[in-house]
Enzyme design. Structure first.
Site, PDB file in Angstrom:
ATOM      1  N   ALA A  35      41.886  13.972  67.472  1.00  0.00           N
ATOM      2  CA  ALA A  35      42.750  14.175  68.647  1.00  0.00           C
ATOM      3  C   ALA A  35      44.234  14.273  68.283  1.00  0.00           C
ATOM      4  CB  ALA A  35      42.534  13.032  69.626  1.00  0.00           C
ATOM      5  N   CYS A  87      34.663  11.251  71.839  1.00  0.00           N
ATOM      6  CA  CYS A  87      34.273  10.559  73.065  1.00  0.00           C
ATOM      7  C   CYS A  87      32.862  10.943  73.514  1.00  0.00           C
ATOM      8  CB  CYS A  87      35.226  10.910  74.192  1.00  0.00           C
ATOM      9  SG  CYS A  87      36.938  10.787  73.726  1.00  0.00           S
ATOM     10  N   ALA A 141      53.431   8.757  62.462  1.00  0.00           N
ATOM     11  CA  ALA A 141      52.078   8.284  62.736  1.00  0.00           C
ATOM     12  C   ALA A 141      51.772   8.497  64.213  1.00  0.00           C
ATOM     13  CB  ALA A 141      51.926   6.811  62.387  1.00  0.00           C
ATOM     14  N   ALA A 177      47.404  10.348  60.874  1.00  0.00           N
ATOM     15  CA  ALA A 177      46.602  10.377  62.100  1.00  0.00           C
ATOM     16  C   ALA A 177      45.182   9.975  61.735  1.00  0.00           C
ATOM     17  CB  ALA A 177      46.648  11.770  62.713  1.00  0.00           C
ATOM     18  N   THR A 193      57.759   6.475  61.517  1.00  0.00           N
ATOM     19  CA  THR A 193      57.630   5.143  60.916  1.00  0.00           C
ATOM     20  C   THR A 193      59.021   4.722  60.432  1.00  0.00           C
ATOM     21  OG1 THR A 193      57.334   5.932  58.663  1.00  0.00           O
ATOM     22  CG2 THR A 193      55.349   5.827  60.048  1.00  0.00           C
ATOM     23  N   VAL A 242      42.027  10.068  51.666  1.00  0.00           N
ATOM     24  CA  VAL A 242      43.338   9.783  51.075  1.00  0.00           C
ATOM     25  C   VAL A 242      43.392   8.280  50.844  1.00  0.00           C
ATOM     26  CG1 VAL A 242      45.834   9.845  51.402  1.00  0.00           C
ATOM     27  CG2 VAL A 242      44.401  11.713  52.292  1.00  0.00           C
TER      28      VAL A 242
HETATM   29  C1  LIG Z   1      31.820   6.511  71.031  1.00  0.00           C
HETATM   30  C2  LIG Z   1      33.264   6.649  71.445  1.00  0.00           C
HETATM   31  C3  LIG Z   1      33.554   7.052  72.738  1.00  0.00           C
HETATM   32  C4  LIG Z   1      34.879   7.150  73.142  1.00  0.00           C
HETATM   33  N1  LIG Z   1      35.123   7.556  74.423  1.00  0.00           N
HETATM   34  C5  LIG Z   1      36.407   7.678  74.824  1.00  0.00           C
HETATM   35  C6  LIG Z   1      36.712   8.156  76.146  1.00  0.00           C
HETATM   36  O1  LIG Z   1      35.816   8.509  76.909  1.00  0.00           O
HETATM   37  N2  LIG Z   1      38.030   8.210  76.544  1.00  0.00           N
HETATM   38  C7  LIG Z   1      39.029   7.850  75.715  1.00  0.00           C
HETATM   39  O2  LIG Z   1      40.192   7.922  76.123  1.00  0.00           O
HETATM   40  N3  LIG Z   1      38.786   7.447  74.422  1.00  0.00           N
HETATM   41  C8  LIG Z   1      37.500   7.350  73.991  1.00  0.00           C
HETATM   42  N4  LIG Z   1      37.249   6.953  72.702  1.00  0.00           N
HETATM   43  C9  LIG Z   1      38.392   6.676  71.826  1.00  0.00           C
HETATM   44  C10 LIG Z   1      38.890   7.992  71.220  1.00  0.00           C
HETATM   45  O3  LIG Z   1      37.828   8.662  70.594  1.00  0.00           O
HETATM   46  C11 LIG Z   1      40.005   7.704  70.219  1.00  0.00           C
HETATM   47  O4  LIG Z   1      41.068   7.114  70.921  1.00  0.00           O
HETATM   48  C12 LIG Z   1      40.498   8.978  69.521  1.00  0.00           C
HETATM   49  O5  LIG Z   1      39.435   9.564  68.814  1.00  0.00           O
HETATM   50  C13 LIG Z   1      41.651   8.686  68.587  1.00  0.00           C
HETATM   51  O6  LIG Z   1      42.020   9.866  67.952  1.00  0.00           O
HETATM   52  P1  LIG Z   1      42.796   9.833  66.563  1.00  0.00           P
HETATM   53  O7  LIG Z   1      43.113  11.257  66.253  1.00  0.00           O
HETATM   54  O8  LIG Z   1      43.880   8.850  66.610  1.00  0.00           O
HETATM   55  O9  LIG Z   1      41.791   9.244  65.490  1.00  0.00           O
HETATM   56  P2  LIG Z   1      40.193   9.422  65.156  1.00  0.00           P
HETATM   57  O10 LIG Z   1      39.524  10.173  66.225  1.00  0.00           O
HETATM   58  O11 LIG Z   1      39.726   8.087  64.768  1.00  0.00           O
HETATM   59  O12 LIG Z   1      40.268  10.372  63.878  1.00  0.00           O
HETATM   60  C14 LIG Z   1      40.845  10.004  62.654  1.00  0.00           C
HETATM   61  C15 LIG Z   1      40.354  10.950  61.587  1.00  0.00           C
HETATM   62  O13 LIG Z   1      40.980  10.632  60.345  1.00  0.00           O
HETATM   63  C16 LIG Z   1      39.999  10.519  59.323  1.00  0.00           C
HETATM   64  N5  LIG Z   1      40.507   9.568  58.337  1.00  0.00           N
HETATM   65  C17 LIG Z   1      40.713   8.245  58.499  1.00  0.00           C
HETATM   66  N6  LIG Z   1      41.218   7.688  57.389  1.00  0.00           N
HETATM   67  C18 LIG Z   1      41.312   8.701  56.476  1.00  0.00           C
HETATM   68  C19 LIG Z   1      41.767   8.761  55.122  1.00  0.00           C
HETATM   69  N7  LIG Z   1      42.239   7.674  54.500  1.00  0.00           N
HETATM   70  N8  LIG Z   1      41.709   9.941  54.489  1.00  0.00           N
HETATM   71  C20 LIG Z   1      41.243  11.052  55.122  1.00  0.00           C
HETATM   72  N9  LIG Z   1      40.795  11.060  56.419  1.00  0.00           N
HETATM   73  C21 LIG Z   1      40.849   9.900  57.075  1.00  0.00           C
HETATM   74  C22 LIG Z   1      38.784  10.007  60.064  1.00  0.00           C
HETATM   75  O14 LIG Z   1      37.610  10.230  59.366  1.00  0.00           O
HETATM   76  C23 LIG Z   1      38.873  10.830  61.360  1.00  0.00           C
HETATM   77  O15 LIG Z   1      38.328  12.098  61.199  1.00  0.00           O
HETATM   78  C24 LIG Z   1      35.937   6.855  72.251  1.00  0.00           C
HETATM   79  C25 LIG Z   1      35.655   6.471  70.928  1.00  0.00           C
HETATM   80  C26 LIG Z   1      34.329   6.367  70.525  1.00  0.00           C
HETATM   81  C27 LIG Z   1      34.032   5.987  69.102  1.00  0.00           C
END
Ligand SMILES: Cc1cc2nc3c(=O)[nH]c(=O)nc-3n(C[C@H](O)[C@H](O)[C@H](O)COP(=O)(O)OP(=O)(O)OC[C@H]3O[C@@H](n4cnc5c(N)ncnc54)[C@H](O)[C@@H]3O)c2cc1C
Length: 422
Positions: free
Chosen positions: A11, A43, A271, A105, A264, A79
């Protein structure tokens, strides 16, 4: 031409890259993710498990999104270190990537408690497509599944496994389900509804051990009770993925600390999303509300600021909306009153309807709605903008309350902001 590295591909990362490309068509962009899949809607993985949708429906962008946006996509690589001084990323296979600007992210991962047997085959978090697909495979051969934790993610997994026809036990350490989202009254209504649809909720229970030879066979509770269960889903909260900056000067607490520009404390490092600890509108302090719309909004702002803008992020809100077996549930902001707060409530237990408004000095700080969730968009607006509700307070719980009642308070162009479906 600068080189922007984005760690993550979900996201926050996707909305950041779109914001960058809106402003900058030339800079080199590399996106690195340790998952094997192009960006997908996390989600919805429970609907994949429930058999409601196919895997293709999870894709977040069209297949040519990365080529169209001139992104070097690196999948399946972790990473392990971000060195701001050397402006260098180190991957798990020791590959090095230099950058000018980096966006972290990396989101969060399922938090696995320290329980004997937690690493057995058949035990999984519920965070990724891979987790959902593993559960799908296991569910073909299982009659019973246990879910550790009664939070939104645990209950989503339980709901999906129940829809697959399994007997599902939800083992909850706290006194009630959804303890981070609802108060006791609301949780009791939801629990009764889940039980009515065949999900067993075991509150106030600890798990002492996960039993089995390599493959899980059963769960042993602190009480000594043993539940036969070849599938165990761990839904005990999430942990932000911050290890890659541990050796750097980047400030962290529970997550990575950012300012209102999602920067940051180290120049050139941003971030956004579940990994970023930024201002919470109701708490008035740095906090992580790990939610999709917060990640999207933060990504957009980080992307704009990576291109030199000074876009400020107002702050995040805890806002959840979910539906289990036809019962809609919404919760925004605080869910319990604290000293100096007041609460207005309406409850109709027989029809599973509950509304609660949490107020401090005539400003709404929290809202819960179960069964009937109309006007929630209006309430979100009142909370998000800290609008003085003294003139409408007594109408809040009445059925006739609607947007028309607050038009003078918010103006006409602010109609209905959507609440994200959880
Ligand atoms: C089952 C489920 C249902 C959900 N339903 C909802 C909902 O209905 N509504 C809502 O608002 N929120 C919901 N959420 C929460 C929502 O999915 C998260 O808030 C959102 O995905 C956050 O997005 P993000 O981009 O911050 O991180 P993430 O989606 O966690 O993505 C981070 C990415 O970075 C990658 N990554 C991590 N560390 C490293 C590294 N060191 N090196 C390389 N890659 C790395 C991960 O593999 C991942 O692909 C849900 C979550 C889950 C698990």
């Amino acid at each position: 031409m600068k080189h922007i590295c984005i760690i993550g591909n979900s996201a926050a990362a996707i909305s950041a890259v779109e914001a960058i490309r809106e402003r900058d068509k030339d800079s080199r962009i590399t996106m690195i993710s340790d998952e094997e899949y192009p960006a997908y809607c996390r989600c919805l993985i429970s609907y994949l498990l429930a058999g409601d949708i196919s895997e293709g429906k999870l894709a977040l962008r069209p297949q040519d999104f990365y080529t169209q946006n001139k992104i070097d996509l690196v999948l399946g690589k972790k990473v392990v270190k971000l060195d701001p001084k050397k402006q260098r990323l180190t991957l798990a296979d020791n590959e090095k990537i230099e950058f000018d600007i980096a966006l972290i992210a990396t989101g969060a991962r399922a938090d696995f408690p320290d329980i004997k047997g937690i690493n057995k085959e058949g035990v999984s978090g519920f965070r990724t497509i891979k987790d959902a697909k593993d559960c799908l495979t296991w569910a073909q051969f299982a009659k019973v599944a246990s879910v550790l934790g009664g939070g939104l993610i645990g209950l989503k997994a339980a709901y999906a496994l129940r829809k697959k026809g399994l007997d599902v036990k939800v083992i909850v350490k706290s006194k009630h389900v959804l303890s981070q989202v609802l108060d006791e009254t609301g949780a009791a209504i939801v629990q009764r509804h889940l039980e009515h649809h065949g999900i067993d909720v075991l509150p106030d229970q600890d798990v002492a051990e996960i039993i089995g030879n390599g493959q899980v066979k059963a769960v042993k509770l602190g009480s000594g009770k043993v539940i036969g269960s070849p599938i165990v889903i761990v839904g005990k909260g999430v942990k932000p993925n911050i290890e890659l900056v541990k050796e750097s000067d980047i400030k962290t607490e529970f997550g990575i600390i950012t300012d209102e520009y999602l920067k940051t404390n180290v120049d050139g490092i941003f971030a956004a999303g579940d990994v970023a600890q930024c201002f919470d509108l109701v708490r008035g302090a740095a906090y992580i509300n790990a939610l999709w719309p917060n990640a999207i909004e933060q990504g957009k702002i980080a992307g704009a600021n990576i291109c030199g803008e000074k876009k400020a992020y107002a702050g995040s809100l805890a806002m959840n909306s979910v539906e289990f077996f036809g019962l809609p549930i919404i919760s925004i902001g605080l869910k319990k009153t604290e000293p100096g707060f007041e609460a207005l409530e309406f409850i109709d237990k027989r029809n599973s309807i509950y509304k609660k408004f949490i107020i401090k000095e005539n400003v709404l700080k929290g809202f819960i709605a179960i069964g009937k969730i109309n006007n929630s968009g209006v309430i979100l607006k009142l909370i998000r903008d800290s609008i003085d509700i003294s003139s409408i307070k007594q109408d809040l719980v009445s059925d006739s309350f609607s947007y028309a009642r607050i038009i003078d308070l918010v103006g006409k162009d602010e109609i209905y902001t959507n609440i994200p479906a959880y």
